[in-house]
Motif scaffolding. Structure first.
Motif, PDB file in Angstrom:
ATOM      1  N   VAL A  18       0.832  -1.200   0.000  1.00  0.00           N
ATOM      2  CA  VAL A  18       0.000   0.000   0.000  1.00  0.00           C
ATOM      3  C   VAL A  18       0.864   1.246   0.000  1.00  0.00           C
ATOM      4  N   SER A  19       0.304   2.290  -0.575  1.00  0.00           N
ATOM      5  CA  SER A  19       0.881   3.624  -0.485  1.00  0.00           C
ATOM      6  C   SER A  19      -0.025   4.475   0.386  1.00  0.00           C
ATOM      7  N   LEU A  20       0.557   5.246   1.289  1.00  0.00           N
ATOM      8  CA  LEU A  20      -0.230   6.270   1.963  1.00  0.00           C
ATOM      9  C   LEU A  20      -0.716   7.272   0.926  1.00  0.00           C
ATOM     10  N   LEU A  21      -1.856   7.881   1.197  1.00  0.00           N
ATOM     11  CA  LEU A  21      -2.427   8.884   0.300  1.00  0.00           C
ATOM     12  C   LEU A  21      -2.816  10.077   1.168  1.00  0.00           C
ATOM     13  N   LEU A  22      -2.023  11.147   1.104  1.00  0.00           N
ATOM     14  CA  LEU A  22      -2.180  12.275   2.010  1.00  0.00           C
ATOM     15  C   LEU A  22      -2.937  13.422   1.348  1.00  0.00           C
ATOM     16  N   HIS A  23      -3.955  13.901   2.040  1.00  0.00           N
ATOM     17  CA  HIS A  23      -4.807  14.959   1.507  1.00  0.00           C
ATOM     18  C   HIS A  23      -4.183  16.334   1.696  1.00  0.00           C
ATOM     19  N   GLY A  24      -4.798  17.330   1.078  1.00  0.00           N
ATOM     20  CA  GLY A  24      -4.337  18.703   1.171  1.00  0.00           C
ATOM     21  C   GLY A  24      -5.036  19.481   2.268  1.00  0.00           C
ATOM     22  N   LEU A  25      -4.714  20.762   2.365  1.00  0.00           N
ATOM     23  CA  LEU A  25      -5.275  21.635   3.388  1.00  0.00           C
ATOM     24  C   LEU A  25      -6.793  21.677   3.288  1.00  0.00           C
ATOM     25  N   HIS A  26      -7.450  21.540   4.451  1.00  0.00           N
ATOM     26  CA  HIS A  26      -8.908  21.494   4.566  1.00  0.00           C
ATOM     27  C   HIS A  26      -9.507  20.241   3.925  1.00  0.00           C
ATOM     28  N   GLY A  27      -8.656  19.276   3.587  1.00  0.00           N
ATOM     29  CA  GLY A  27      -9.144  18.018   3.035  1.00  0.00           C
ATOM     30  C   GLY A  27      -9.332  16.980   4.125  1.00  0.00           C
ATOM     31  N   THR A  28      -9.759  15.791   3.728  1.00  0.00           N
ATOM     32  CA  THR A  28      -9.954  14.668   4.635  1.00  0.00           C
ATOM     33  C   THR A  28      -9.543  13.393   3.923  1.00  0.00           C
ATOM     34  N   ALA A  29      -9.576  12.290   4.662  1.00  0.00           N
ATOM     35  CA  ALA A  29      -9.289  10.995   4.049  1.00  0.00           C
ATOM     36  C   ALA A  29     -10.242  10.710   2.892  1.00  0.00           C
ATOM     37  N   ARG A  30     -11.466  11.181   3.015  1.00  0.00           N
ATOM     38  CA  ARG A  30     -12.469  10.911   1.990  1.00  0.00           C
ATOM     39  C   ARG A  30     -12.243  11.715   0.711  1.00  0.00           C
ATOM     40  N   THR A  31     -11.451  12.791   0.788  1.00  0.00           N
ATOM     41  CA  THR A  31     -11.205  13.611  -0.402  1.00  0.00           C
ATOM     42  C   THR A  31      -9.780  13.468  -0.923  1.00  0.00           C
ATOM     43  N   ALA A  32      -9.020  12.518  -0.363  1.00  0.00           N
ATOM     44  CA  ALA A  32      -7.600  12.405  -0.725  1.00  0.00           C
ATOM     45  C   ALA A  32      -7.379  11.842  -2.126  1.00  0.00           C
ATOM     46  N   ALA A  33      -8.331  11.070  -2.635  1.00  0.00           N
ATOM     47  CA  ALA A  33      -8.143  10.390  -3.936  1.00  0.00           C
ATOM     48  C   ALA A  33      -8.486  11.328  -5.080  1.00  0.00           C
ATOM     49  N   VAL A  34      -7.631  12.317  -5.303  1.00  0.00           N
ATOM     50  CA  VAL A  34      -7.885  13.298  -6.355  1.00  0.00           C
ATOM     51  C   VAL A  34      -7.546  12.712  -7.721  1.00  0.00           C
ATOM     52  N   GLY A  35      -7.977  13.414  -8.751  1.00  0.00           N
ATOM     53  CA  GLY A  35      -7.584  13.057 -10.109  1.00  0.00           C
ATOM     54  C   GLY A  35      -8.070  11.708 -10.587  1.00  0.00           C
ATOM     55  N   ASN A  36      -9.160  11.207  -9.980  1.00  0.00           N
ATOM     56  CA  ASN A  36      -9.706   9.902 -10.370  1.00  0.00           C
ATOM     57  C   ASN A  36      -8.711   8.767 -10.152  1.00  0.00           C
ATOM     58  N   ILE A  37      -7.783   8.956  -9.211  1.00  0.00           N
ATOM     59  CA  ILE A  37      -6.707   7.988  -9.053  1.00  0.00           C
ATOM     60  C   ILE A  37      -7.206   6.628  -8.570  1.00  0.00           C
ATOM     61  N   ALA A  38      -8.309   6.599  -7.824  1.00  0.00           N
ATOM     62  CA  ALA A  38      -8.829   5.322  -7.343  1.00  0.00           C
ATOM     63  C   ALA A  38      -9.344   4.471  -8.503  1.00  0.00           C
ATOM     64  N   ASP A  39     -10.088   5.092  -9.416  1.00  0.00           N
ATOM     65  CA  ASP A  39     -10.608   4.347 -10.561  1.00  0.00           C
ATOM     66  C   ASP A  39      -9.497   3.948 -11.521  1.00  0.00           C
ATOM     67  N   LEU A  40      -8.511   4.798 -11.678  1.00  0.00           N
ATOM     68  CA  LEU A  40      -7.383   4.463 -12.530  1.00  0.00           C
ATOM     69  C   LEU A  40      -6.591   3.297 -11.957  1.00  0.00           C
ATOM     70  N   LEU A  41      -6.441   3.250 -10.644  1.00  0.00           N
ATOM     71  CA  LEU A  41      -5.771   2.113 -10.006  1.00  0.00           C
ATOM     72  C   LEU A  41      -6.516   0.822 -10.311  1.00  0.00           C
ATOM     73  N   ALA A  42      -7.841   0.863 -10.176  1.00  0.00           N
ATOM     74  CA  ALA A  42      -8.643  -0.334 -10.458  1.00  0.00           C
ATOM     75  C   ALA A  42      -8.420  -0.812 -11.884  1.00  0.00           C
ATOM     76  N   ALA A  43      -8.432   0.114 -12.838  1.00  0.00           N
ATOM     77  CA  ALA A  43      -8.250  -0.247 -14.239  1.00  0.00           C
ATOM     78  C   ALA A  43      -6.841  -0.754 -14.504  1.00  0.00           C
ATOM     79  N   ALA A  44      -5.841  -0.090 -13.925  1.00  0.00           N
ATOM     80  CA  ALA A  44      -4.448  -0.463 -14.178  1.00  0.00           C
ATOM     81  C   ALA A  44      -4.131  -1.857 -13.654  1.00  0.00           C
ATOM     82  N   VAL A  45      -4.632  -2.191 -12.462  1.00  0.00           N
ATOM     83  CA  VAL A  45      -4.362  -3.509 -11.898  1.00  0.00           C
ATOM     84  C   VAL A  45      -5.133  -4.586 -12.652  1.00  0.00           C
ATOM     85  N   ALA A  46      -6.389  -4.303 -12.982  1.00  0.00           N
ATOM     86  CA  ALA A  46      -7.202  -5.298 -13.691  1.00  0.00           C
ATOM     87  C   ALA A  46      -6.636  -5.632 -15.068  1.00  0.00           C
ATOM     88  N   THR A  47      -5.982  -4.658 -15.694  1.00  0.00           N
ATOM     89  CA  THR A  47      -5.426  -4.881 -17.030  1.00  0.00           C
ATOM     90  C   THR A  47      -3.959  -5.283 -16.991  1.00  0.00           C
TER      91      THR A  47
END
Length: 304
Positions: free
Chosen positions: A97-126
């Protein structure tokens, strides 16, 4: 559709696949959605558009496995959100795992910017990327360090996260993340975390930073109320402590009209990161969607 992408993955290199398949298309689609939402953002807030979680599923029929838990952090003196982002179908047993650190006034729920979560899913599946996941946590607004008020998010990352990951059978027996990924304030925090891991003789394998909050003026940094004084900032500022960052390869991506561009250019010129890329854009979700495919490619090369 998934099988078509898997076939393509077997015949193309990782780098070319990121550049030619729907992964870049996902980023572009997300950028179009985000443009009207975040283009005028002036604070350091890292925001994810309300449609982001649907982009990957719509484009490729794939979705990440995201779970949110409440845990008590002794270092922060409060309950926080712990968000795990895993690729579909991947076993959690010892998953890097990689830590994913959010920005100022952000939270854990907003840390996955740039659609990175969906891109990870696609990259690993392919099979573009080996399987790994992200773990995000609430870190407050103190640039991921101890402000002296009993709230110490860096100690949380160093001393508590390994136990939490081990309990969830992630990151191997030691529970140590192989990498740290951060945006804006989180990019600053990722570089400080790399330094602390080096000091503990537990260096990271990679550090990925998007628009990291590297300011060159105390007058500007003081506006964020994250440091007690200029000396405290200077002691932690990655730009003035390059020799302490350790051996981990660093990737840095920043828009040419980002508020942090001067500090990022200085870091690239003096630290000589493995990737130091300045491309058109500002401090927005729209920009981050243009670079997250490359960020994932960088991380995938250093998974261990």
């Amino acid at each position: 559709m998934v099988e078509d992408y898997r076939a393509a993955a077997r015949t193309l290199s990782r780098r070319s696949l990121f550049a030619t398949t729907g992964l870049v298309g996902l980023a572009a689609a997300g950028a179009a959605v985000a443009a009207g939402v975040n283009a005028a953002t002036e604070a350091d807030d890292v925001q994810r558009t309300q449609h982001a979680e649907n982009i990957g599923q719509t484009a490729m029929g794939l979705s990440p496995v995201i779970s949110t838990e409440r845990v008590y952090s002794k270092a922060r003196g409060r309950e926080i959100d712990l968000v795990t982002i895993l690729p579909p179908g991947a076993t959690a047993e010892n998953l890097p795992v990689s830590l994913l650190l959010h920005g100022l006034h952000g939270t854990a729920r907003t840390a996955a910017v740039g659609n990175i979560a969906d891109l990870l899913a696609a990259a690993v599946a392919t099979h573009v990327s080996p399987a790994f996941g992200f773990v995000a946590l609430d870190g407050g607004d103190n640039y991921w360090h101890d402000h002296g008020n009993g709230d110490d998010p860096m100690s949380m990352l160093l001393d508590e996260v390994p136990g939490w990951l081990t309990q969830r059978r992630l990151a191997g027996k030691d529970g140590l993340p192989f990498a740290c990924t951060g945006t804006s304030m989180g990019g600053f925090g990722a570089l400080v975390y790399a330094r602390r891991r080096t000091e503990r003789s537990q260096p990271l394998s990679a550090v990925a930073t998007m628009s990291p909050g590297l300011l060159t003026s105390w007058t500007e940094m003081a506006k964020r109320n994250a440091f007690s004084n200029a000396d405290q900032w200077a002691a932690l500022d990655p730009l003035r402590n390059l020799d302490k960052l350790g051996p981990a390869p660093v990737g840095l991506w920043c828009g040419d009209r980002d508020r942090f561009i001067d500090g990022c250019r200085r870091f690239i010129a003096t630290a000589h990161p493995e990737i130091g890329l300045v491309t058109p854009g500002t401090h927005t979700e729209e920009y981050w969607r243009t670079v997250t495919p490359d960020v994932l490619g960088f991380l995938s090369r250093h998974v261990r």
